[in-house]
Design a protein around this motif. Structure first.
Motif, PDB file in Angstrom:
ATOM      1  N   GLN A 356      30.618   2.644  17.092  1.00  0.00           N
ATOM      2  CA  GLN A 356      30.559   1.216  17.419  1.00  0.00           C
ATOM      3  C   GLN A 356      29.379   0.528  16.738  1.00  0.00           C
ATOM      4  O   GLN A 356      29.500  -0.616  16.263  1.00  0.00           O
ATOM      5  CB  GLN A 356      30.465   1.022  18.938  1.00  0.00           C
ATOM      6  N   LYS A 357      28.254   1.221  16.651  1.00  0.00           N
ATOM      7  CA  LYS A 357      27.072   0.653  16.008  1.00  0.00           C
ATOM      8  C   LYS A 357      27.345   0.412  14.519  1.00  0.00           C
ATOM      9  O   LYS A 357      27.006  -0.644  13.974  1.00  0.00           O
ATOM     10  CB  LYS A 357      25.879   1.599  16.180  1.00  0.00           C
ATOM     11  N   LYS A 358      27.955   1.394  13.857  1.00  0.00           N
ATOM     12  CA  LYS A 358      28.276   1.255  12.441  1.00  0.00           C
ATOM     13  C   LYS A 358      29.340   0.188  12.216  1.00  0.00           C
ATOM     14  O   LYS A 358      29.316  -0.536  11.221  1.00  0.00           O
ATOM     15  CB  LYS A 358      28.774   2.600  11.893  1.00  0.00           C
ATOM     16  N   LYS A 359      30.256   0.099  13.152  1.00  0.00           N
ATOM     17  CA  LYS A 359      31.340  -0.878  13.029  1.00  0.00           C
ATOM     18  C   LYS A 359      30.803  -2.304  13.072  1.00  0.00           C
ATOM     19  O   LYS A 359      31.298  -3.202  12.377  1.00  0.00           O
ATOM     20  CB  LYS A 359      32.353  -0.661  14.159  1.00  0.00           C
ATOM     21  N   GLN A 360      29.765  -2.528  13.869  1.00  0.00           N
ATOM     22  CA  GLN A 360      29.175  -3.865  14.002  1.00  0.00           C
ATOM     23  C   GLN A 360      28.239  -4.208  12.844  1.00  0.00           C
ATOM     24  O   GLN A 360      28.166  -5.361  12.421  1.00  0.00           O
ATOM     25  CB  GLN A 360      28.400  -3.957  15.324  1.00  0.00           C
ATOM     26  N   SER A 361      27.543  -3.197  12.331  1.00  0.00           N
ATOM     27  CA  SER A 361      26.526  -3.467  11.312  1.00  0.00           C
ATOM     28  C   SER A 361      26.966  -3.174   9.887  1.00  0.00           C
ATOM     29  O   SER A 361      26.327  -3.612   8.935  1.00  0.00           O
ATOM     30  CB  SER A 361      25.263  -2.646  11.606  1.00  0.00           C
ATOM     31  N   SER A 362      28.049  -2.443   9.724  1.00  0.00           N
ATOM     32  CA  SER A 362      28.479  -2.041   8.384  1.00  0.00           C
ATOM     33  C   SER A 362      29.679  -2.837   7.910  1.00  0.00           C
ATOM     34  O   SER A 362      30.487  -3.322   8.702  1.00  0.00           O
ATOM     35  CB  SER A 362      28.829  -0.547   8.383  1.00  0.00           C
ATOM     36  N   GLN A 363      29.779  -2.973   6.591  1.00  0.00           N
ATOM     37  CA  GLN A 363      30.931  -3.644   5.984  1.00  0.00           C
ATOM     38  C   GLN A 363      32.008  -2.638   5.580  1.00  0.00           C
ATOM     39  O   GLN A 363      33.032  -3.021   5.029  1.00  0.00           O
ATOM     40  CB  GLN A 363      30.471  -4.445   4.758  1.00  0.00           C
ATOM     41  N   THR A 366      37.033   1.104   8.897  1.00  0.00           N
ATOM     42  CA  THR A 366      36.969   2.037  10.030  1.00  0.00           C
ATOM     43  C   THR A 366      37.169   3.492   9.602  1.00  0.00           C
ATOM     44  O   THR A 366      36.614   4.397  10.218  1.00  0.00           O
ATOM     45  CB  THR A 366      38.020   1.670  11.085  1.00  0.00           C
TER      46      THR A 366
END
Length: 401
Positions: A356-363, A366
C-alpha cells in the motif's frame, strides 16, 4: 590429484569425460539405464573422491542425480544458463563430447561448490506439486469446455449459484443437462435432488430455494439441440470430469500436507497471514529446502525475480526481472502477495503495508509493486525458516527489510 567426471546428459544417453588435473584421461558414452549407470559407478570406484559435474536437463538429469545420491557420490548440478555462460568462452564447437569435456574443465578453474543434497521429501513434494499443477490446467480447460457446450443446451443453469462451480453445481448439471428434464419435477422434488447433489452440505431450506430457482431457469431457457443429441452426453462428460479432477486435486493436497508436516518449515509458512495449506505445501515443493541458499538474493534468482540491468552509452534501460527461474514458484509467490493484500483487513501483515505504501508513493504499476513485495516475502520466509520462528506482525512491521 584431482579427478573430475564431466557428464553431458541427453534423453537416452550421456557422454562422460574423465579429467585428472585438467588433462583428459578418458571419454566414453553410456545409456541412461541401470547398465549404463553401473558402468559409470565402476569408473567412479577407480578414483579417490572424484568430483562429478553435469548440467540440469529437466527430467532426464534427475535419474542420474538420484543414482549418484543412492551411491553416495556428491555432485555439482549446473543451471543450464549458468553452464552456457561459463563454457561459451572455452568451446568453439558444440558437441555432446565437447560439452562433457568442458564441463569438467571449468570445474578445475571455478571449483564450484557441490550441490546440496535435500531430504527426499522435497523431491516427492515437487513431483506431487507438478501433478497438482497439471490438474489445475486440466480443470481450467474442462471448465471452459463445459461453459461452451452449455451455451448450446442450457446456458441459464450457470446462474443457479453465485459461481458456476462446485460439487452441487456439477452434479445438478449432470442430472439436468437440458431444460426439459427439469420440468419433469416440482419444486419440492428438485429441492430434494439439490440436497443430495450437495452431499447434504446445505440445509433443506437452501436446497428448496435452489430447486425453485432451477425450475424458474428451465422455464425461460431455450436449447439449440434435441434431447437425444450427443451434445447432452458431452455436458455430462465434462461435468463428471470436473468432479473427478476436483477430487484428485484434494487427494494430492492431502498427500502433500502429510509429507510437508514432517518438515519444520511447514508451521513457519502456515503462520504467515494469507498462506493457506495449499500455498504452504506448494511453496515448499517448488522452493525445496531453502536452507541450502546462503542469502535471499539467491532465492530471487532461483525464482526468477532477480533484476536485469542494461546500459550502453547514453542509453539506460529500465530494470526488468530475469524470469529465468522456477515459473511455478514465481506464480505461487505472486498469488500469495495478492492474497496477503486481500486478507489484510482481517489479518494485518507487513507485506500489505509495504504494498500500500508503494502504491501511494510510486508511479509503477501494481504488478511491479507486487514483484517487489514478492522479494520482501521471500526474505520473511527465509528468516522464519532459518530462525525456526512463526510470524509476528508486531516484529515484522518494525523490522528493516
Amino acid at each position: 590429484m584431482k579427478t573430475v567426471f564431466g557428464i553431458d546428459v541427453s534423453k537416452s544417453t550421456s557422454n562422460v569425460a574423465i579429467l585428472i588435473d585438467s588433462k583428459k584421461l578418458k571419454e566414453f558414452k553410456i545409456d541412461n539405464d541401470l547398465i549404463g549407470f553401473g558402468k559409470l559407478a565402476s569408473a567412479l570406484e577407480n578414483f579417490k573422491d572424484p568430483e562429478v559435474i553435469f548440467e540440469a536437463t529437466g527430467v532426464y538429469s534427475r535419474r542420474l542425480a538420484f543414482f549418484l545420491q543412492k551411491q553416495g557420490y556428491p555432485y555439482v548440478q549446473l543451471n543450464p544458463l549458468q553452464a552456457k555462460k561459463e563454457m561459451d568462452s572455452l568451446r568453439k564447437n558444440k558437441t555432446d563430447k565437447n560439452d562433457a569435456f568442458h564441463l569438467a574443465k571449468t570445474q578445475f578453474i571455478l571449483n564450484r561448490h557441490k550441490t546440496a543434497i535435500q531430504n527426499p521429501i522435497y523431491s516427492e513434494l515437487m513431483n506431487e506439486s507438478r501433478f497438482y499443477q497439471e490438474q489445475i490446467s486440466d480443470f481450467v480447460e474442462e471448465k471452459n469446455r463445459l461453459h461452451r457446450i452449455l451455451q448450446l443446451v442450457f446456458p441459464d443453469i450457470e446462474q443457479l449459484f453465485s459461481l458456476p462451480t462446485g460439487q452441487a453445481y456439477w452434479n445438478l448439471v449432470m442430472e439436468f443437462p437440458i431444460p426439459s428434464l427439469v420440468q419433469r419435477y416440482n419444486a419440492d422434488q428438485l429441492g430434494e435432488i439439490a440436497y443430495e447433489a450437495a452431499n447434504h452440505t446445505i440445509g433443506m431450506g437452501k436446497a428448496h430455494k435452489v430447486g425453485v430457482k432451477l425450475l424458474d431457469l428451465s422455464k425461460k431457457a431455450i436449447s439449440s439441440v434435441n434431447p437425444d443429441s450427443l451434445t447432452i452426453k458431452q455436458v455430462k462428460f465434462h461435468a463428471n470430469r470436473l468432479l473427478e479432477i476436483d477430487k484428485l486435486k484434494k487427494k494430492i493436497i492431502k498427500s502433500m500436507k502429510s509429507l510437508a508436516e514432517k518438515l519444520p518449515e511447514y508451521d513457519n509458512l502456515c503462520s504467515i497471514p494469507g498462506i493457506s495449506t495449499v500455498t504452504a505445501v506448494s511453496l515448499i515443493a517448488e522452493l525445496g529446502d531453502i536452507r541450502r541458499f546462503n542469502r535471499t538474493s539467491q532465492i530471487n534468482a532461483f525464482v526468477g525475480i532477480d533484476l536485469m540491468h542494461y546500459e550502453s552509452g547514453n542509453y539506460e534501460a529500465k530494470d526488468i526481472i530475469s524470469k529465468r527461474g522456477n515459473p511455478y514458484a514465481r506464480k505461487i509467490l505472486y498469488r500469495t502477495v495478492i492474497d496477503m493484500v486481500s486478507i489484510s483487513r482481517y489479518r494485518a501483515n507487513h507485506i500489505n503495508d509495504y504494498y500500500q505504501k508503494k502504491k501511494q508513493s510510486s508511479q509503477h504499476g501494481t504488478k511491479k509493486i507486487a514483484v517487489a513485495a514478492m522479494s520482501r516475502l521471500i526474505r520473511t520466509i527465509y528468516h522464519l525458516v532459518i530462525k525456526n520462528e512463526t510470524y509476528d506482525y508486531s516484529i515484522a512491521s518494525h523490522a528493516r527489510n
